[in-house]
Motif scaffolding. Structure first.
Motif, PDB file in Angstrom:
ATOM      1  N   PRO A 158       0.812  -1.231   0.000  1.00 52.60           N
ATOM      2  CA  PRO A 158       0.000   0.000   0.000  1.00 52.60           C
ATOM      3  C   PRO A 158       0.837   1.268   0.000  1.00 52.60           C
ATOM      4  O   PRO A 158       0.437   2.284  -0.562  1.00 52.60           O
ATOM      5  CB  PRO A 158      -0.820  -0.125   1.286  1.00 52.60           C
ATOM      6  CG  PRO A 158      -0.866  -1.588   1.582  1.00 52.60           C
ATOM      7  CD  PRO A 158       0.450  -2.142   1.111  1.00 52.60           C
ATOM      8  N   ASP A 159       2.010   1.238   0.649  1.00 46.86           N
ATOM      9  CA  ASP A 159       2.856   2.432   0.695  1.00 46.86           C
ATOM     10  C   ASP A 159       3.482   2.746  -0.652  1.00 46.86           C
ATOM     11  O   ASP A 159       3.940   3.870  -0.885  1.00 46.86           O
ATOM     12  CB  ASP A 159       3.950   2.268   1.757  1.00 46.86           C
ATOM     13  CG  ASP A 159       4.880   1.109   1.456  1.00 46.86           C
ATOM     14  OD1 ASP A 159       4.379  -0.009   1.220  1.00 46.86           O
ATOM     15  OD2 ASP A 159       6.101   1.321   1.441  1.00 46.86           O
ATOM     16  N   LEU A 199      -0.153   3.749  -3.161  1.00 48.75           N
ATOM     17  CA  LEU A 199      -0.773   5.063  -2.988  1.00 48.75           C
ATOM     18  C   LEU A 199      -0.042   6.161  -3.765  1.00 48.75           C
ATOM     19  O   LEU A 199      -0.680   6.910  -4.519  1.00 48.75           O
ATOM     20  CB  LEU A 199      -0.851   5.411  -1.502  1.00 48.75           C
ATOM     21  CG  LEU A 199      -1.473   6.765  -1.178  1.00 48.75           C
ATOM     22  CD1 LEU A 199      -2.904   6.844  -1.698  1.00 48.75           C
ATOM     23  CD2 LEU A 199      -1.438   7.023   0.329  1.00 48.75           C
ATOM     24  N   CYS A 201      -0.715   5.770  -7.510  1.00 42.34           N
ATOM     25  CA  CYS A 201      -2.046   6.240  -7.925  1.00 42.34           C
ATOM     26  C   CYS A 201      -2.122   7.761  -7.945  1.00 42.34           C
ATOM     27  O   CYS A 201      -2.725   8.353  -8.854  1.00 42.34           O
ATOM     28  CB  CYS A 201      -3.112   5.676  -6.980  1.00 42.34           C
ATOM     29  SG  CYS A 201      -3.344   3.889  -7.109  1.00 42.34           S
ATOM     30  N   GLY A 206       4.817   9.331   3.431  1.00 45.05           N
ATOM     31  CA  GLY A 206       3.658   9.474   2.567  1.00 45.05           C
ATOM     32  C   GLY A 206       3.037  10.849   2.665  1.00 45.05           C
ATOM     33  O   GLY A 206       2.514  11.384   1.683  1.00 45.05           O
ATOM     34  N   ALA A 243      -5.905  11.380  -1.595  1.00 45.46           N
ATOM     35  CA  ALA A 243      -4.721  10.643  -1.147  1.00 45.46           C
ATOM     36  C   ALA A 243      -4.437  10.897   0.324  1.00 45.46           C
ATOM     37  O   ALA A 243      -3.968  10.004   1.039  1.00 45.46           O
ATOM     38  CB  ALA A 243      -3.511  11.036  -1.998  1.00 45.46           C
ATOM     39  N   ALA A 266      -6.652   8.580   2.177  1.00 47.07           N
ATOM     40  CA  ALA A 266      -6.183   7.197   2.041  1.00 47.07           C
ATOM     41  C   ALA A 266      -4.880   6.978   2.786  1.00 47.07           C
ATOM     42  O   ALA A 266      -4.661   5.908   3.379  1.00 47.07           O
ATOM     43  CB  ALA A 266      -6.003   6.866   0.558  1.00 47.07           C
ATOM     44  N   GLU A 267      -3.997   7.980   2.789  1.00 47.29           N
ATOM     45  CA  GLU A 267      -2.706   7.834   3.462  1.00 47.29           C
ATOM     46  C   GLU A 267      -2.870   7.672   4.963  1.00 47.29           C
ATOM     47  O   GLU A 267      -2.100   6.970   5.617  1.00 47.29           O
ATOM     48  CB  GLU A 267      -1.850   9.065   3.140  1.00 47.29           C
ATOM     49  CG  GLU A 267      -0.355   8.859   3.349  1.00 47.29           C
ATOM     50  CD  GLU A 267       0.095   9.140   4.758  1.00 47.29           C
ATOM     51  OE1 GLU A 267      -0.578   9.954   5.430  1.00 47.29           O
ATOM     52  OE2 GLU A 267       1.093   8.531   5.186  1.00 47.29           O
ATOM     53  N   VAL A 293      -3.472   4.085   5.542  1.00 42.40           N
ATOM     54  CA  VAL A 293      -2.245   3.302   5.393  1.00 42.40           C
ATOM     55  C   VAL A 293      -1.385   3.416   6.648  1.00 42.40           C
ATOM     56  O   VAL A 293      -0.816   2.435   7.133  1.00 42.40           O
ATOM     57  CB  VAL A 293      -1.451   3.772   4.148  1.00 42.40           C
ATOM     58  CG1 VAL A 293      -0.068   3.125   4.113  1.00 42.40           C
ATOM     59  CG2 VAL A 293      -2.210   3.431   2.878  1.00 42.40           C
TER      60      VAL A 293
END
Length: 428
Positions: free
Chosen positions: A224-225, A228, A231, A289, A395, A398-399, A402
């Protein structure tokens, strides 16, 4: 910590990297001279058509969309130095062919499109190979610094190239000499690559089996790191990073600038990028991130503001700031992805990064070109900035999820082995 290690130019202590950087400064300056000359020539041939410029830009970047993942596979399988020599020779031949057509006054729009397509095919191999080759030149400890310096010399060339191209086009009355100079500039990189000492490269062992594209994709999907920032780069690259199209349209149709003034606007953008590159030379590890997300938000706000610039001077100042934010974002995403991926997948992972960042340009150029043709050149900046802002906000949300999961900066997990053999480090 020694003074040499703390120096922002510490990677230049490595002989092979010095040779590489010197050749790249000359070659990339020639490339940016060529970009300026090509864009100007398209506008001259088509009566300032944004659609035509978008089509040529799409032709140049479409091969990146289709072939870059295979280029990354080649980079993980073969000698990167040899691949780069062949790619630069091929680019030089293509540039020379177009220069001859222009100098003979025989060039047509389809010639430019065909050249752009050919150069895109070469870049599909050259870009991921060049990006992953930097780690072989300096090793993992110096990689963040060397990557930042690579961005710095790229933007030095990006400042000098367009400004010089604008002066030459105006002074010599045409784009042909600029294109011929670009063809010769590729030899600088070839000479630097050939002069390197192969024994000093940091090469992994030979692969036990042929590298596969799908394994690189699985590596990113399982992280995932990594997923993200990939994307986020996809959305920002598609809508926000279309300056090869939006800048000449802004200069020529909004401010009615000549070739020299257009080159100056491009150089302002590049100067901001250069400052960002030097700012990131101090980076000593993997960025978080949050750094990637926040830099995307700042970039989106500045690009949208550029679209509202009331005059040439204000546009130049805002382009300087936008250039800083664009490069800072791209570098933060690059370092987060590159330093988080396993070394044996690095060529394919950076190929995916290149595919997302540059391969999305064909569609983005067509969309932004059509929007600019309908609503004016400023609309390209507005759309790119606002979409990048929205992507950054998504993001950011979403971050946070994560960060609440497993440690993203821990040792990278390996994807399952689908090759039928034990997975080992892959030699380029």
């Amino acid at each position: 910590m020694t003074r040499a290690w703390a120096h922002p130019f510490r990677s230049l202590a490595v002989r092979n990297f010095r040779l590489f950087a010197a050749g790249q400064v000359v070659s990339v300056a020639g490339t940016w001279m060529m970009v300026t000359a090509q864009d100007w020539l398209v506008l001259e041939l088509t009566g300032d058509s944004g659609t035509a410029l978008g089509v040529v830009t799409a032709a140049q970047f479409t091969p990146l969309l289709l072939l870059t993942l295979y280029g990354g596979r080649l980079a993980d399988r073969y000698d990167k130095r040899v691949l780069l020599v062949l790619a630069n020779l091929a680019s030089g031949v293509l540039a020379l062919g177009l220069a001859v057509l222009v100098l003979c006054d025989a060039v047509r729009l389809w010639h430019i499109g065909l050249f752009a397509l050919g150069l895109g095919v070469v870049n599909a191999v050259e870009v991921p190979t060049r990006m992953s080759f930097v780690s072989e030149l300096v090793g993992a400890d110096l990689l963040p610094n060397a990557s930042a310096l690579s961005a710095a010399y790229f933007n030095v060339a990006r400042i000098a190239g367009p400004a010089l191209a604008g002066l030459l086009i105006t002074g010599l009355g045409g784009t042909g000499p600029v294109m011929a100079a670009n063809a010769a500039s590729y030899l600088a990189t070839v000479v630097g690559l050939r002069a390197m000492r192969p024994g000093e490269l940091h090469r992994p062992p030979r692969p036990a089996a042929r590298p596969r594209v799908v394994d690189g994709l699985r590596h990113v999907r399982a992280r995932p790191d990594l997923l993200l920032p990939v994307c986020l780069v996809a959305v920002v690259g598609l809508f926000g990073l279309n300056f090869q199209l939006t800048l000449p349209l802004l200069a020529k149709t909004v401010f009615h600038a000549d070739a020299a003034a257009f080159g100056l606007l491009t150089s302002c953008f590049a100067a901001g990028s250069l400052l960002a590159a030097f700012a990131t030379t101090a980076r000593r590890g993997r960025p978080s991130g949050r750094q990637v997300v926040y830099s995307a938000l700042v970039f989106g706000a500045l690009e949208a503001a550029t679209g509202w610039a009331p005059g040439y001077a204000a546009a130049a100042a805002l382009l300087f700031l936008t250039g800083f934010a664009a490069l800072y974002f791209a570098q933060a995403a690059n370092h987060r992805i590159q330093l988080g991926s396993a070394p044996e997948f690095r060529g394919r992972v950076l190929a995916l990064y290149t595919l997302i960042l540059q391969g999305s340009t064909p569609l983005g150029a067509l969309l932004v070109g059509a929007l600019s043709a309908r609503l004016g050149a400023r609309s390209g900046f507005w759309a790119g900035g606002l979409v990048s802002l929205a992507a950054g906000l998504a993001a950011w949300a979403a971050e946070r999820r994560v960060r609440d999961g497993p440690d993203p900066d821990g040792p990278p997990p390996r994807p399952p082995d689908h090759s039928g053999t034990d997975r080992r480090a892959i030699r380029p």
